[in-house]
Write a protein that holds these residues in place. Sequence first.
Motif, short mmCIF file in Angstrom:
data_model
loop_
_atom_site.label_atom_id
_atom_site.label_comp_id
_atom_site.label_asym_id
_atom_site.label_seq_id
_atom_site.Cartn_x
_atom_site.Cartn_y
_atom_site.Cartn_z
N GLU A 139 0.81 -1.22 0.00
CA GLU A 139 0.00 0.00 0.00
C GLU A 139 0.84 1.27 0.00
N LEU A 140 2.06 1.16 0.49
CA LEU A 140 2.91 2.34 0.58
C LEU A 140 4.34 1.97 0.19
N LEU A 141 4.85 2.65 -0.82
CA LEU A 141 6.24 2.46 -1.27
C LEU A 141 6.96 3.78 -1.07
N ILE A 142 8.01 3.79 -0.26
CA ILE A 142 8.64 5.06 0.08
C ILE A 142 10.16 4.99 -0.02
N GLY A 143 10.75 6.16 -0.05
CA GLY A 143 12.20 6.32 0.00
C GLY A 143 12.50 7.78 0.29
N GLU A 144 13.75 8.07 0.72
CA GLU A 144 14.05 9.49 0.97
C GLU A 144 14.20 10.33 -0.31
N PRO A 145 14.87 9.86 -1.38
CA PRO A 145 15.63 8.62 -1.56
C PRO A 145 17.07 8.81 -1.09
N PHE A 146 17.64 7.71 -0.55
CA PHE A 146 19.03 7.68 -0.11
C PHE A 146 19.57 6.28 -0.33
N TYR A 147 20.68 6.20 -1.06
CA TYR A 147 21.33 4.92 -1.33
C TYR A 147 22.75 4.97 -0.79
N TYR A 148 23.03 4.06 0.13
CA TYR A 148 24.32 4.02 0.82
C TYR A 148 25.46 3.79 -0.18
N GLY A 149 26.53 4.55 -0.01
CA GLY A 149 27.70 4.37 -0.87
C GLY A 149 27.66 5.15 -2.16
N THR A 150 26.68 6.04 -2.32
CA THR A 150 26.56 6.81 -3.57
C THR A 150 26.76 8.30 -3.30
N ASP A 151 27.63 8.63 -2.36
CA ASP A 151 27.81 10.03 -1.95
C ASP A 151 28.26 10.92 -3.10
N ASN A 152 28.99 10.36 -4.07
CA ASN A 152 29.52 11.17 -5.16
C ASN A 152 28.71 11.06 -6.45
N MET A 153 27.49 10.56 -6.32
CA MET A 153 26.60 10.48 -7.48
C MET A 153 25.99 11.85 -7.79
N LEU A 154 25.58 12.02 -9.03
CA LEU A 154 24.83 13.22 -9.42
C LEU A 154 23.41 13.14 -8.87
N PRO A 155 22.77 14.28 -8.63
CA PRO A 155 21.45 14.28 -7.99
C PRO A 155 20.42 13.39 -8.68
N TRP A 156 20.38 13.40 -10.00
CA TRP A 156 19.35 12.64 -10.71
C TRP A 156 19.63 11.14 -10.71
N GLN A 157 20.80 10.75 -10.26
CA GLN A 157 21.05 9.31 -10.18
C GLN A 157 20.31 8.67 -9.02
N ASN A 158 19.73 9.48 -8.14
CA ASN A 158 18.79 8.97 -7.14
C ASN A 158 17.43 8.66 -7.74
N LEU A 159 17.25 8.92 -9.05
CA LEU A 159 16.05 8.45 -9.74
C LEU A 159 16.05 6.92 -9.84
N ARG A 160 17.05 6.31 -9.29
CA ARG A 160 17.04 4.87 -9.08
C ARG A 160 15.74 4.46 -8.38
#
Length: 711
Positions: A506-527
Amino acid sequence: MFRSNLVPLLSKQVPLRLTRAMSSQFQLRVNPLTGNSEWIVIEENDPESPTPSNTSQTALLATTSYLDMLNDSPRNRAYRQAIDKTVTQPCRVLDIGAGTGLLSMMAARAMGPPSSTTCRMVTACESYLPMVKLMKKVLRLNDMENQIKLINKRSDELELGVDIDSRAQVLVSEILDSELLGEGLIPSLQHAHDMLLVESPETVPFRATTYGQLVESTYLWKLHDLRGNEAIACDGISLVPTGFEDVLGVKPQQYAFHCDAIANEVKLLSEPFKIFEFDFSRRPESGGETELSVKATNDGRVHAIISWWILQLDREGKIFYSTAPRWINLPANISHGDWCDHWKQCVWFVPGEGMSVKKDKEVFLHAVHTDISISYNIKSPESRNTSMHYGVTGRDFRLILPPERIAIYGDSEWRQTMFDAISNVLQGRVDPLCIVADDSVFLALLIAHLSKTSHVMSFFPGLQDKGVQYLQAVARANNFSVDRVEYIKKKKTELTVHDTHQKKVELLIGEPFYYGTDNMLPWQNLRFWNERTMLQSVLSEDALIMPCKAILKACALSIPDLWNSRCSLSKIEGFDHSVVNSTLGACGELPGEQEGPCLPYFIWQCGDVKKLSEAITVMEFDFSKPIMPSHGKTQVEFAEPGICHGFALWIDWVMDSDDSIVLCTGPDKRYWKQGVKLLAKPVEVGKSSSAVIEAWFDPSTGDMDVRHAFS
């Protein structure tokens, strides 16, 4: 020397995740949308025409700090002056971690005009194959191929009598990071002195000295004391409950940081003090320690130790390079360098709320170095003889998060945003099944706290078992049963209703935050969007997705320091480097229609920065629908006159369907990195000026192609 957002830490001397096979190497990278590891091929041959493997190599090298380092004019000048003083006649020279070959070429030139005597007197070793390929191009361009022997190995793999004919009389090297030791300086020097150098060799640099200063800074305190900061929040969530102070925190280490950016937020509590000295002309020890008595210059609370180093490049002590923050008054013969990103200051966090000090009272600092790092222990006179442990006490594990994530989790405004969003979506839902798709331990705790009948399933793609262990440890302190939170080890593509206990999500959530991706570009959190798509089969028809959508935002910037550190290279101390511009992702003077890449930065730490426009929306991503190619185009109206060097790009996360709860991650929010698209050439703009930004999102790769045009 450099960090990449595609691979783990790479350096010229630190071991690489590479495997050799005949004439190629394979290097590990991470797909930003899936989190899966992939291998890219690095070919030994170097065809001029672009191929898929070459494109991958170029993208990888553009994220490194090589270009920034080569644009550091004070560094280049200091090395050239010191090498010219040291290499005054033909001699054997060894260059460890040669990069593009700049130091090798300086040494070869210092020996005088090429002759049979000076031929290949310089041996350059470089372990990273893409840089070897670039160095070959640079040597060819400068007609120095026959003067330098290039070996594709680590220096500790070199064999006397096989790779080099005899021991070298001079060592030139630049295997230094912001902490000084992190690139393997000590083990590299040990092996060189044991196996590759004559006794008492000449070295450039000659000596490095580390310094430190005690400071009070609320900002730095927020980056590590989660317990102290979450005490201010009123949401009932305890990420660090009483009795569990060591269950979650930052790694006890020095963190590279642009301290000049917080100069107005730092209270100095001591004069600078010398910590360690390393003489490159002698074999260093693997470990060392010192205890210092530091007198407090102000009343306050020591939140951190800020450190830097000064490099003495020549034996006589006439040529120096410093990484000190600008508030430090340096001796007359040492100057502050230009802003650069490859060398910063370092910050060591004093645990908890720090230590209170009184003016003119002594503080005892115990400093220890290993062969790759420096650490500290600070004590008051009363506790000088007691043992202090800055790590885990009595627990089998500790959840380690980046400092910025600790600060976010302790931020009352951010927590209230999440609290409001989750409270709204849980209203009226009985026994909801909720999936946390990312690595957010906060959201898992929040749902279990707000809905006593909910069942939470977490994927923890990066944290994995550590995330589960953490939730088990703090469940009772947060007033819920541990069996209400479940860890899903299956791949998202394989999940069925059998795994969700015959219930739809019923509920799918995220911050989004993926551990170990500190140097990713912002839109790569579109994961998160990609994972929402993979979970389509287990979602109920009225499932709520949070965040509901993402908005790509942009604004125009005057950002001269960053632009100058990434601009195209021509001649560096007399050596042509123009051939590396395209590969290293330079801005300006690239061939054809080629543009520089978008790169991730904390914009507020990028030196002189001025916003020239308001934030504008480029495109939106609707998470109620499966992931798809997306395109956006918008006009930027300049609100301030100035010199435009590029555009900042970031993602705002819309948490609810009414667009009333929005989490902004723009340049004004200091805990998130933004993407920066630098212009080929700076453009002077006025209030009547405008530009067009156009962007395309590719869901197969997670890449964002950003283009711009000025009216």
